[in-house]
Design an enzyme around this catalytic site. Structure first.
Site, PDB file in Angstrom:
ATOM      1  N   GLU A 193       1.507 -14.264   4.507  1.00  0.00           N
ATOM      2  CA  GLU A 193       2.363 -15.252   4.012  1.00  0.00           C
ATOM      3  C   GLU A 193       3.176 -15.766   5.232  1.00  0.00           C
ATOM      4  OE1 GLU A 193       4.024 -13.089   0.387  1.00  0.00           O
ATOM      5  OE2 GLU A 193       2.474 -14.334  -0.525  1.00  0.00           O
ATOM      6  N   CYS A 212      10.304  -3.938   0.979  1.00  0.00           N
ATOM      7  CA  CYS A 212       8.710  -3.587   1.476  1.00  0.00           C
ATOM      8  C   CYS A 212       8.585  -3.162   3.125  1.00  0.00           C
ATOM      9  CB  CYS A 212       7.523  -4.405   1.272  1.00  0.00           C
ATOM     10  SG  CYS A 212       8.167  -6.091   1.716  1.00  0.00           S
ATOM     11  N   GLU A 215      -0.202  -8.309  -0.237  1.00  0.00           N
ATOM     12  CA  GLU A 215       1.195  -7.829   0.529  1.00  0.00           C
ATOM     13  C   GLU A 215       1.799  -6.495  -0.229  1.00  0.00           C
ATOM     14  OE1 GLU A 215       2.567  -9.434   3.037  1.00  0.00           O
ATOM     15  OE2 GLU A 215       1.963 -11.297   3.147  1.00  0.00           O
ATOM     16  N   ASN A 245      11.198  -7.181  -6.345  1.00  0.00           N
ATOM     17  CA  ASN A 245      12.629  -7.122  -5.565  1.00  0.00           C
ATOM     18  C   ASN A 245      12.873  -8.523  -4.903  1.00  0.00           C
ATOM     19  OD1 ASN A 245      10.155  -7.473  -4.086  1.00  0.00           O
ATOM     20  ND2 ASN A 245      10.690  -6.019  -2.467  1.00  0.00           N
TER      21      ASN A 245
HETATM   22  N1  LIG Z   1       4.374  -6.565   1.419  1.00  0.00           N
HETATM   23  C1  LIG Z   1       5.282  -7.376   0.768  1.00  0.00           C
HETATM   24  O1  LIG Z   1       5.299  -8.561   1.127  1.00  0.00           O
HETATM   25  C2  LIG Z   1       5.998  -6.872  -0.419  1.00  0.00           C
HETATM   26  C3  LIG Z   1       6.939  -7.493  -0.977  1.00  0.00           C
HETATM   27  C4  LIG Z   1       7.741  -6.840  -2.033  1.00  0.00           C
HETATM   28  C5  LIG Z   1       7.321  -5.606  -2.582  1.00  0.00           C
HETATM   29  N2  LIG Z   1       6.343  -5.041  -1.975  1.00  0.00           N
HETATM   30  C6  LIG Z   1       5.889  -3.783  -2.518  1.00  0.00           C
HETATM   31  O2  LIG Z   1       5.917  -3.913  -4.026  1.00  0.00           O
HETATM   32  C7  LIG Z   1       6.049  -2.807  -4.514  1.00  0.00           C
HETATM   33  C8  LIG Z   1       7.230  -2.768  -5.537  1.00  0.00           C
HETATM   34  O3  LIG Z   1       6.733  -3.584  -6.465  1.00  0.00           O
HETATM   35  P1  LIG Z   1       6.253  -3.380  -7.768  1.00  0.00           P
HETATM   36  O4  LIG Z   1       7.095  -1.819  -8.338  1.00  0.00           O
HETATM   37  O5  LIG Z   1       6.662  -4.672  -8.772  1.00  0.00           O
HETATM   38  O6  LIG Z   1       4.821  -3.088  -7.510  1.00  0.00           O
HETATM   39  P2  LIG Z   1       3.437  -2.958  -8.748  1.00  0.00           P
HETATM   40  O7  LIG Z   1       2.216  -2.964  -8.009  1.00  0.00           O
HETATM   41  O8  LIG Z   1       4.092  -1.965  -9.846  1.00  0.00           O
HETATM   42  O9  LIG Z   1       3.553  -4.274  -9.631  1.00  0.00           O
HETATM   43  C9  LIG Z   1       3.501  -5.634  -8.892  1.00  0.00           C
HETATM   44  C10 LIG Z   1       2.986  -6.655  -9.783  1.00  0.00           C
HETATM   45  O10 LIG Z   1       1.595  -6.137 -10.172  1.00  0.00           O
HETATM   46  C11 LIG Z   1       1.440  -6.195 -11.688  1.00  0.00           C
HETATM   47  N3  LIG Z   1       0.561  -5.534 -12.107  1.00  0.00           N
HETATM   48  C12 LIG Z   1       0.891  -4.309 -12.202  1.00  0.00           C
HETATM   49  N4  LIG Z   1      -0.635  -3.558 -12.563  1.00  0.00           N
HETATM   50  C13 LIG Z   1      -1.337  -4.696 -12.840  1.00  0.00           C
HETATM   51  C14 LIG Z   1      -2.757  -4.887 -12.667  1.00  0.00           C
HETATM   52  N5  LIG Z   1      -3.528  -3.628 -13.125  1.00  0.00           N
HETATM   53  N6  LIG Z   1      -3.574  -6.073 -12.624  1.00  0.00           N
HETATM   54  C15 LIG Z   1      -2.724  -7.206 -12.260  1.00  0.00           C
HETATM   55  N7  LIG Z   1      -1.481  -6.997 -12.188  1.00  0.00           N
HETATM   56  C16 LIG Z   1      -0.717  -5.787 -12.076  1.00  0.00           C
HETATM   57  C17 LIG Z   1       2.971  -5.854 -11.998  1.00  0.00           C
HETATM   58  O11 LIG Z   1       3.243  -6.382 -13.296  1.00  0.00           O
HETATM   59  C18 LIG Z   1       3.665  -6.710 -11.115  1.00  0.00           C
HETATM   60  O12 LIG Z   1       3.762  -8.138 -11.465  1.00  0.00           O
HETATM   61  C19 LIG Z   1       6.263  -1.616  -3.427  1.00  0.00           C
HETATM   62  O13 LIG Z   1       5.424  -0.848  -2.976  1.00  0.00           O
HETATM   63  C20 LIG Z   1       6.805  -2.716  -2.302  1.00  0.00           C
HETATM   64  O14 LIG Z   1       6.627  -2.225  -1.118  1.00  0.00           O
HETATM   65  C21 LIG Z   1       5.608  -5.561  -0.869  1.00  0.00           C
HETATM   66  C1  LIG Z   2      12.964 -10.950   3.619  1.00  0.00           C
HETATM   67  N1  LIG Z   2      12.912  -9.707   3.820  1.00  0.00           N
HETATM   68  C2  LIG Z   2      14.041  -8.739   3.904  1.00  0.00           C
HETATM   69  C3  LIG Z   2      12.323  -9.426   5.179  1.00  0.00           C
HETATM   70  C4  LIG Z   2      12.222  -9.136   2.692  1.00  0.00           C
HETATM   71  C5  LIG Z   2      10.614  -9.591   2.530  1.00  0.00           C
HETATM   72  C6  LIG Z   2      10.155  -9.075   1.509  1.00  0.00           C
HETATM   73  C7  LIG Z   2       9.724  -7.678   1.170  1.00  0.00           C
HETATM   74  O1  LIG Z   2       9.974  -6.980   0.266  1.00  0.00           O
END
Ligand SMILES: NC(=O)c1ccc[n+]([C@@H]2O[C@H](COP(=O)([O-])OP(=O)(O)OC[C@H]3O[C@@H](n4cnc5c(N)ncnc54)[C@H](O)[C@@H]3O)[C@@H](O)[C@H]2O)c1
Ligand SMILES: C[N+](C)(C)CCCC=O
Length: 518
Positions: A492, A312, A278, A181
Site C-alpha cells: 500500500e 501492526c 496487509e 486500529n
Molecule cells: N499490515 C497492516 O497494514 C495492518 C494494519 C492494521 C492491522 N493489521 C493486523 O490486523 C490485525 C488486527 O485486526 P483485526 O483484529 O480486525 O483482524 P481480523 O483478521 O480479525 O479482521 C480483519 C477484517 O477481516 C474481517 N474478516 C474476519 N474474518 C473474515 C473472513 N472469514 N472473510 C472475510 N473477512 C473476514 C473482519 O470482519 C475485519 O473487517 C492484527 O494482526 C494487525 O497486525 C495489519
Molecule cells: C501509521 N502507522 C503508525 C505506521 C500504522 C500503519 C497501520 C498499521 O496498523
C-alpha cells in the site's frame, strides 16, 4: 473579498456547523442513529442480514450502535452498485478522477476535527493521534490524485514500422476489508489508489469500527464521485466471505490478522483474484550501544505505544545491546510511567482504552503468561482505573514494559496487539540479526546506531518490508508499506500501489502484410 461564491451558502456553512457540532461531542454522548451501509450514493439499511453486531465507545464501554450484518443479497446490491459506477468512472480521464480525489481530500481537511472526533469515540485512540490519522488520510487522497493523471503505458517500436503499446487499465470492482486500529486511514490507503486507477470499491470495515468509513463514502459523493463509486457494507466474517466469493469482484485488498488473511487468500484463489494482504507482525527494533540514547528511547516509545500498542508494524521486540541495557531500560520505564492515560477526547491524553474487553483480556493473558515464563514486569500491565466516573466501564490498562525476556517466550514470539514492550539484551550484530529474523512475520524492523554503515548493513539483512533507521513508525503516503513472509504481500502507498490496482494490456499493431507460415 468575493461576494458571490460558486458554492451554495448552505454548503459553505455546513462545515462550520459540523465543526461546531463535533466540539459539543464529549465522551459518553454519541449515539449513532443513521444506517451504516452505503450504496448507490446514499445510506441504506441492508436488504438482508446475517445477524447483528454492536459497536462500542471503548472509553466508556457504552454501545453506540447496534447494526445488521449485511447478507448475501445486500452484498450483491453493493457490488452491482459499484459495477454500474465502474462503467462511468473507468471511462473518465485520469485528470477527471484526480479532481474528485482532490475535492474529497479538501473536504476531509475541512472536516478533520469532526472526523478525528468520531474516530476517537469509536476506536479509543487519543484525539491527538486521530488528528494525525485524518491528516495522513487526506494526504493519501491528494497523493493518488497526483498520480491519477500520469497512469500511462509504453510505446514499443517493432520491425517494419509495426509497433506495440501498453495500456494500464483498472481491474473493476475492488473489495476492501479493513481492521479496526486505523479505520478511516486504512479505507483511504485502499480507496486512494483504487479509485485513482479507475476502479470502484465495496468496503467492509471491522464490525468494531463501523462509523467513520461511511462518512468517507459520503465525502466521495459530495466530491463529485458517481453514485456507487465507494460503497460500504457492514458485518463480520460471513459478510466478508460473501464479498470475497462474489464472481463480480476483481480484486481483494485485505488488512487484518494472518489467520484471516490466509482464508482470504484461499477464497481469492478459487476465483483467481489478485489480493493484497496487509497482515500482522512481531517486528524487531535493534538498539546498538552507539545510538543517541534519547532518540533510541523515543523511537522505542513510538514503536510500541501508539494507538494503545494496537499497531501492526510495532517494534515490540526491542533488542538492546548489553552495555546500555540498564540505562535504556531505566529511561524507557520512566517515560512509560508518565504516559497520560484517560479520556481520549481530552487534549493532554496520549493513551486511551483498548478496542474492547476481549482484546484487553487477551493482552492481560499474554502478560500473565509472560510472568509465568519468567519475564519481569518493569511497569504497568494491570488495569488502569480512571478517576472520571464516566470512564469506569472503559477498557483501559497501564502500558507495560517486560524485562528478563527470552526469545522463546510467548510474549516475544506472538503478536500481542496491545501496549506491551519486550526488552531483550544482545551482544553482537551477527547474533541480533539471526534472532531478529527468527520469526514467521516480516512486516517491519528498525535500527538505532550512529554507525551509518552498520545501520544500512543491518536493515539490508532484516527480513522485513518496512525498515526504519534512527526512527520508527514514520510512514508518509509516498513510501510503500507492506510485509515480507507471513506479514503479507503487495504494497500500500507509494507509486507502486497503482500497479496493485491496475492491469497491463499489450496491443500489438501490424503495419505491413500478414506473413502466414501455412
Ligand atoms: N499490515 C497492516 O497494514 C495492518 C494494519 C492494521 C492491522 N493489521 C493486523 O490486523 C490485525 C488486527 O485486526 P483485526 O483484529 O480486525 O483482524 P481480523 O483478521 O480479525 O479482521 C480483519 C477484517 O477481516 C474481517 N474478516 C474476519 N474474518 C473474515 C473472513 N472469514 N472473510 C472475510 N473477512 C473476514 C473482519 O470482519 C475485519 O473487517 C492484527 O494482526 C494487525 O497486525 C495489519
Ligand atoms: C501509521 N502507522 C503508525 C505506521 C500504522 C500503519 C497501520 C498499521 O496498523
Amino acid at each position: 473579498m468575493k461576494l458571490f461564491s460558486a458554492r451554495p451558502l448552505v454548503q459553505l456553512l455546513l462545515p462550520k456547523l459540523r465543526i461546531a457540532m463535533s466540539r459539543t461531542l464529549t465522551t459518553g454522548t454519541f449515539q449513532n442513529s443513521l444506517p451504516l451501509n452505503y450504496r448507490g450514493g446514499t445510506r441504506v439499511q441492508p436488504i438482508d442480514s446475517v445477524g447483528e453486531e454492536q459497536a462500542y465507545e471503548p472509553s466508556t464501554g457504552r454501545v453506540i450502535s447496534t447494526f445488521p450484518c449485511s447478507g448475501e443479497k445486500e452484498v450483491n446490491e453493493a457490488i452491482q452498485s459499484a459495477k454500474a459506477a465502474f462503467k462511468i468512472w473507468s471511462q473518465k480521464s485520469g485528470m477527471e478522477r484526480s479532481r474528485v480525489l482532490l475535492e474529497a481530500a479538501r473536504i476531509i481537511r475541512e472536516r478533520s476535527e469532526e472526523l478525528a472526533t468520531m474516530e476517537t469515540i469509536n476506536n479509543g485512540k487519543s484525539i491527538f493521534e486521530a488528528r494525525v490519522d485524518i491528516e495522513i488520510s487526506w494526504q493519501t487522497l491528494e497523493y493518488y490524485a497526483g498520480l491519477a493523471g500520469s497512469m500511462a503505458g509504453q510505446h514499443v517500436q517493432l520491425t517494419g514500422g509495426s509497433f506495440a503499446y501498453t495500456r494500464r487499465e483498472p481491474l473493476g470492482v475492488c473489495v476492501g476489508i479493513g481492521a479496526w486500529n486505523y479505520p478511516f486511514q486504512i479505507a483511504c490507503w485502499k480507496s486512494g489508489p483504487a479509485l485513482a486507477c479507475g476502479n470502484t470499491m465495496v468496503y467492509k470495515p471491522s464490525p468494531f469500527t463501523p462509523i467513520t468509513v461511511v462518512l468517507l463514502a459520503e465525502i466521495f459523493k459530495e466530491a463529485g464521485g458517481p453514485p456507487g463509486l465507494f460503497n460500504v457494507v457492514q458485518g463480520g466474517a460471513a459478510t466478508g466471505e460473501f464479498l470475497c466469493n462474489h464472481p463480480d469482484v476483481a480484486k481483494i485488498s485485505f488488512t487484518g490478522s494472518v489467520p484471516t488473511g490466509s482464508k482470504i487468500m484461499g477464497m481469492a484463489a478459487k476465483g483467481i483474484k489478485p489480493v493484497t494482504l496487509e497482515l500482522g507482525g512481531k517486528s524487531p527494533l535493534i538498539i546498538f550501544s552507539d545510538s543517541n540514547l534519547e532518540n533510541a528511547v523515543n523511537g522505542a516509545m513510538m514503536a510500541n505505544f501508539l494507538t494503545q500498542g494496537q499497531v501492526c508494524c510495532n517494534g515490540t521486540r526491542v533488542f538492546v545491546q548489553r552495555d546500555i541495557l540498564e540505562k535504556f531500560t531505566e529511561m524507557v520505564v520512566e517515560k512509560v510511567k508518565k504516559i497520560q492515560i484517560g479520556d481520549p477526547l481530552l487534549e493532554d491524553t496520549r493513551m486511551g482504552p483498548l478496542i474492547n474487553r476481549i482484546q484487553l483480556d487477551k493482552v492481560f493473558g499474554f502478560i500473565k503468561g509472560a510472568k509465568e515464563q519468567g519475564a519481569k514486569i518493569l511497569t504497568g500491565g494491570d488495569p488502569y482505573t480512571p478517576k472520571d466516573p464516566k470512564l469506569k466501564g472503559g477498557f483501559f490498562m497501564n502500558p507495560c514494559v517486560l524485562g528478563n525476556c527470552k526469545d522463546d517466550m510467548t510474549c516475544v514470539k506472538e503478536e500481542i496487539f496491545g501496549p506491551v514492550m519486550s526488552i531483550l539484551p544482545f551482544d553482537t550484530e551477527e547474533e541480533v540479526l539471526q534472532r531478529a529474523n527468527n520469526t514467521t512475520y516480516g512486516l517491519a524492523g528498525g535500527v538505532f546506531s550512529r554507525d551509518i554503515q552498520r545501520a544500512h548493513r543491518v536493515v539490508a539483512a532484516l527480513q522485513a518490508g518496512m525498515c526504519f533507521i534512527n526512527n520508527y513508525n514514520v510512514s508518509p503516503v509516498e513510501l510503500p508499506f507492506g510485509g515480507y513472509k507471513k506479514s503479507g504481500f503487495g504494497r500500500e502507498n507509494g507509486q507502486v500501489a497503482m500497479e496493485y490496482y491496475s492491469q497491463l494490456k499489450t496491443v500489438c499493431v501490424e503495419m505491413g502484410n500478414v506473413e502466414s507460415v501455412f
